[in-house]
Design an enzyme around this catalytic site. Sequence first.
Site, PDB file in Angstrom:
ATOM      1  N   VAL A  11       0.843  -1.196   0.000  1.00 19.44           N
ATOM      2  CA  VAL A  11       0.000   0.000   0.000  1.00 19.44           C
ATOM      3  C   VAL A  11       0.875   1.242   0.000  1.00 19.44           C
ATOM      4  O   VAL A  11       2.017   1.206   0.471  1.00 19.44           O
ATOM      5  CB  VAL A  11      -0.965   0.008   1.210  1.00 19.44           C
ATOM      6  N   CYS A  12       0.349   2.319  -0.543  1.00 21.34           N
ATOM      7  CA  CYS A  12       1.082   3.575  -0.568  1.00 21.34           C
ATOM      8  C   CYS A  12       1.328   4.046   0.867  1.00 21.34           C
ATOM      9  O   CYS A  12       0.468   3.832   1.706  1.00 21.34           O
ATOM     10  CB  CYS A  12       0.293   4.622  -1.356  1.00 21.34           C
ATOM     11  N   PRO A  13       2.447   4.656   1.149  1.00 18.53           N
ATOM     12  CA  PRO A  13       3.472   5.132   0.199  1.00 18.53           C
ATOM     13  C   PRO A  13       4.601   4.147  -0.070  1.00 18.53           C
ATOM     14  O   PRO A  13       5.605   4.520  -0.638  1.00 18.53           O
ATOM     15  CB  PRO A  13       4.012   6.366   0.916  1.00 18.53           C
ATOM     16  N   CYS A  38      -0.875  -0.243  -6.483  1.00 16.58           N
ATOM     17  CA  CYS A  38      -1.440   0.791  -5.618  1.00 16.58           C
ATOM     18  C   CYS A  38      -1.862   1.969  -6.506  1.00 16.58           C
ATOM     19  O   CYS A  38      -1.012   2.602  -7.133  1.00 16.58           O
ATOM     20  CB  CYS A  38      -0.404   1.238  -4.596  1.00 16.58           C
TER      21      CYS A  38
END
Length: 74
Positions: A11-13, A38
């Site tokens: 998942v980001c970041p 993502c």
Amino acid sequence: MKQVLEVMGMVCPFPLVEAKEAMEKLNSNDELEIQFDCTQATDTIPRWAAEAGHTISNFEQIGEAAWTITIIKK
């Protein structure tokens, strides 16, 4: 030289964080191909590359929610 960074499922970041770390280890004109899923990174990775002065040589969707982007280090 071309390096592939596969960050599917992150998942980001984190895809961007991993990309920055990988890019630091490359020499000028080396390529980093990032494979990610993502959605946010479709914006953050190209923006970071442009701001850092790198060149994007390829950016495409490779699945329903998956992309690949190739960045050439400045």
